[in-house]
Scaffold this active site. Structure first.
Site, mmCIF file in Angstrom:
data_model
loop_
_atom_site.group_PDB
_atom_site.id
_atom_site.type_symbol
_atom_site.label_atom_id
_atom_site.label_comp_id
_atom_site.label_asym_id
_atom_site.label_seq_id
_atom_site.Cartn_x
_atom_site.Cartn_y
_atom_site.Cartn_z
ATOM 1 N N LYS A 75 0.828 -1.218 0.000
ATOM 2 C CA LYS A 75 0.000 0.000 0.000
ATOM 3 C C LYS A 75 0.857 1.260 0.000
ATOM 4 O O LYS A 75 0.431 2.311 -0.483
ATOM 5 C CB LYS A 75 -0.901 0.023 1.227
HETATM 6 C C1 LIG Z 1 -0.880 -7.654 2.289
HETATM 7 C C2 LIG Z 1 -1.998 -7.568 1.318
HETATM 8 N N1 LIG Z 1 -2.039 -8.445 0.311
HETATM 9 C C3 LIG Z 1 -3.038 -8.422 -0.588
HETATM 10 C C4 LIG Z 1 -4.072 -7.525 -0.488
HETATM 11 C C5 LIG Z 1 -5.145 -7.546 -1.528
HETATM 12 O O1 LIG Z 1 -4.973 -6.485 -2.428
HETATM 13 P P1 LIG Z 1 -6.218 -5.889 -3.209
HETATM 14 O O2 LIG Z 1 -7.191 -5.470 -2.177
HETATM 15 O O3 LIG Z 1 -5.664 -4.742 -3.956
HETATM 16 O O4 LIG Z 1 -6.752 -6.981 -4.048
HETATM 17 C C6 LIG Z 1 -4.075 -6.596 0.553
HETATM 18 C C7 LIG Z 1 -5.135 -5.579 0.735
HETATM 19 O O5 LIG Z 1 -5.655 -4.998 -0.098
HETATM 20 C C8 LIG Z 1 -3.001 -6.597 1.453
HETATM 21 O O6 LIG Z 1 -2.946 -5.697 2.421
HETATM 22 N N1 LIG Z 2 -6.382 -5.011 2.071
HETATM 23 C C1 LIG Z 2 -6.712 -3.655 2.306
HETATM 24 C C2 LIG Z 2 -8.186 -3.438 2.196
HETATM 25 C C3 LIG Z 2 -8.517 -2.204 1.453
HETATM 26 O O1 LIG Z 2 -8.016 -2.226 0.183
HETATM 27 P P1 LIG Z 2 -7.824 -0.934 -0.705
HETATM 28 O O2 LIG Z 2 -6.741 -1.320 -1.619
HETATM 29 O O3 LIG Z 2 -9.117 -0.698 -1.352
HETATM 30 O O4 LIG Z 2 -7.447 0.237 0.146
HETATM 31 C C4 LIG Z 2 -6.130 -3.277 3.650
HETATM 32 O O5 LIG Z 2 -5.168 -3.922 4.036
HETATM 33 O O6 LIG Z 2 -6.597 -2.391 4.317
#
Ligand SMILES: Cc1ncc(COP(=O)(O)O)c(C=O)c1O
Ligand SMILES: N[C@@H](CCOP(=O)(O)O)C(=O)O
Length: 479
Positions: free
Chosen positions: A124
């Site tokens: 993120k």
């Molecule tokens: C460590 C981790 N892996 C994978 C994901 C999944 O990614 P996305 O929500 O973009 O599919 C998340 C949260 O979004 C995450 O925090």
């Molecule tokens: N896995 C995310 C959940 C939110 O996902 P986002 O990519 O829409 O912000 C988290 O760890 O908070």
């Protein structure tokens, strides 16, 4: 570049500029913003981009999406964001200056792309650090403020709070699922004492928190009065920033632009893999997008069957890859918009069913043939798979991976793609999930020096029921 809503008609929802949607987040009609058309990347550009640093590449890619920030300013923002000092947690032997180094597990065949070397040890940070700097820039230019309302299952929250803490004109209100994140994730968020950071733990799952964010954003009067913005991947800027590392990963895993790469993406809210889909639509030679879920397998089910059946809170599992405990994937709407030929009426029809708590079924429709053309495959992982994968990665390659990356590696191994390397996106570092690492390996993950002792700090969080009005009242009292 102008942006349109996945649910909007040209007449009712006029297109917007990048800076407007950066501050606006969700479209007024409840849809998500996407570029009017995907910019294309020529072979000559790919050849030139191969040599660029991460910051230069970010500027090149983002310039295709942002035409309302002067190029010199956008370049300065990218240079300030993507440095080895900010993304300082690379594995020993890997080059932090690459920002997202490729770490081969099997040379030329299977690699991790290190996306989690930023301040909060999750992918993120790749987009959130940019968003923090973009918000600061645009708000200063306009003399405005923003109150960010977000939802997290563990990583978005801390990444947003670290990126926004102390930023002028920005307050963060972050909803997290009470008691469902790892101890380290909780400490990362709740130990922050900055005046502009507010943590709310809701008695529910991430999807409940995300529903509240959307409900507040859909209240146009409240949104305007309290200047509500978004940092979740419903905000297009998040997805745009995530597109960049697919280009970087492609260049890192190949020697020339005739080659193809498969990316395997641990998925929950579909933001990360949506960025990969868009990179592919722009012309990046991605041969396959391999989607990996944990026990919350709504997306795997869709790619295997054509049925999208979001689960209710009671049917959503609390797992050892908690950041992926998501049963209603926001960004999936962006992909479906492309799948149905960018027809907003069809998206409205499908999401009327989703918003009413139902499934939609594309079996037997022409969309299924189209789906095959988008190069997705998928799989799911369980707690036992996660433990076995963490163990085998450690024993075979001497590399410790976190639980989410393990879900990715497990599914990547089950879906080998001939003739091209597979790059598994490393979406978090093991330090965030010590409980499961101990269970798998009987040892502690390494905690970077700058984050040691975090769990011993005092914590500050407000616990409440998943109630839209209570969240609104909380915001009103603090703005
Ligand atoms: C460590 C981790 N892996 C994978 C994901 C999944 O990614 P996305 O929500 O973009 O599919 C998340 C949260 O979004 C995450 O925090
Ligand atoms: N896995 C995310 C959940 C939110 O996902 P986002 O990519 O829409 O912000 C988290 O760890 O908070």
């Amino acid at each position: 570049m102008r942006y349109l809503s996945t649910r909007g008609d040209a007449a009712s929802s006029p297109t917007q500029s990048f800076c407007d949607i950066l501050l606006g987040g969700l479209a007024p009609d409840g849809g998500l913003y996407l570029p009017e058309t995907y910019p294309q990347v020529s072979r000559a550009e790919l050849d030139a981009w191969r040599q660029l640093s991460y910051a230069e590449l970010a500027f090149a890619v983002l310039s295709k999406f942002i035409d309302d920030i002067p190029p010199a300013d956008l370049k300065a923002i990218c240079d300030k964001t993507y440095t080895a000092q900010v993304y300082c947690h690379a594995r020993p032997g890997d080059n932090a200056a690459d920002v997202t180094p490729i770490h081969w597990l099997e040379q030329g065949k299977l690699a991790l792309q290190e996306l989690s070397n930023g301040p909060t040890l999750a992918f993120k940070d790749m987009a959130m650090q940019l968003l923090g700097n973009l918000f600061e820039y645009v708000l200063a230019k306009r003399g405005e403020e923003i109150n960010i309302l977000g939802a997290t299952s563990g990583d978005t929250g801390s990444a947003a709070e670290y990126a926004m803490r102390g930023k002028k004109g920005v307050r963060v209100f972050m909803l997290s699922p009470d008691g469902k994140m790892s101890a380290f994730q909780r400490a990362q968020m709740y130990s922050l004492q900055d005046e502009n950071i507010h943590n709310i733990a809701v008695r529910g799952m991430f999807d409940d928190a995300q529903d509240i964010v959307k409900a507040v954003s859909n209240d146009a009067a409240f949104k305007a009065k309290y200047k509500i913005g978004a940092v979740n991947s419903i905000n297009w800027a998040r997805v745009a920033a995530q597109i960049v590392y697919y280009f970087k990963g492609y260049f890192g895993a190949t020697e020339n632009n005739d080659q193809q790469v498969a990316f395997c993406v641990p998925s929950g809210n579909f933001g990360n893999i949506c960025a990969g889909h868009i990179a592919r639509m722009m012309g990046l030679p991605i041969g396959k997008l391999i989607l990996a879920t944990n026990e919350n397998n709504v997306l795997d089910e869709f790619f295997k069957t054509g049925v999208y059946r979001p689960r209710k809170t009671a049917e959503t599992f609390v797992t050892s890859s908690p950041s992926m405990d998501i049963s209603k994937a926001s960004n999936f709407e962006r992909f479906v918009f492309d799948l149905v030929g960018r027809d907003p009426a069809k998206v409205r029809e499908l999401w009327a069913q989703v918003d009413a708590g139902n499934a939609f079924d594309l079996r037997g429709t022409p969309y299924m043939d189209k789906l095959a053309g988008f190069a997705f495959v998928s799989g799911a992982s369980s707690h036992a798979d996660r433990l076995a994968t963490i163990r085998s990665c450690w024993e075979t390659y001497g590399v410790m991976i976190d639980t989410h990356t393990a879900d990715g590696l497990k599914v990547a191994r089950e879906n080998p793609v001939a003739g091209m390397p597979t790059v598994v996106l490393e979406t978090a570092l093991p330090a965030k999930f010590a409980e499961t690492i101990r269970e798998a390996l009987g040892r502690e993950p390494e905690v970077p020096a700058d984050l040691q002792g975090l769990e011993k700090l005092a914590q500050r969080v407000e616990v409440m029921d998943p109630d839209v009005n209570a969240v609104k009242a909380f915001i009103q009292a603090r703005v």
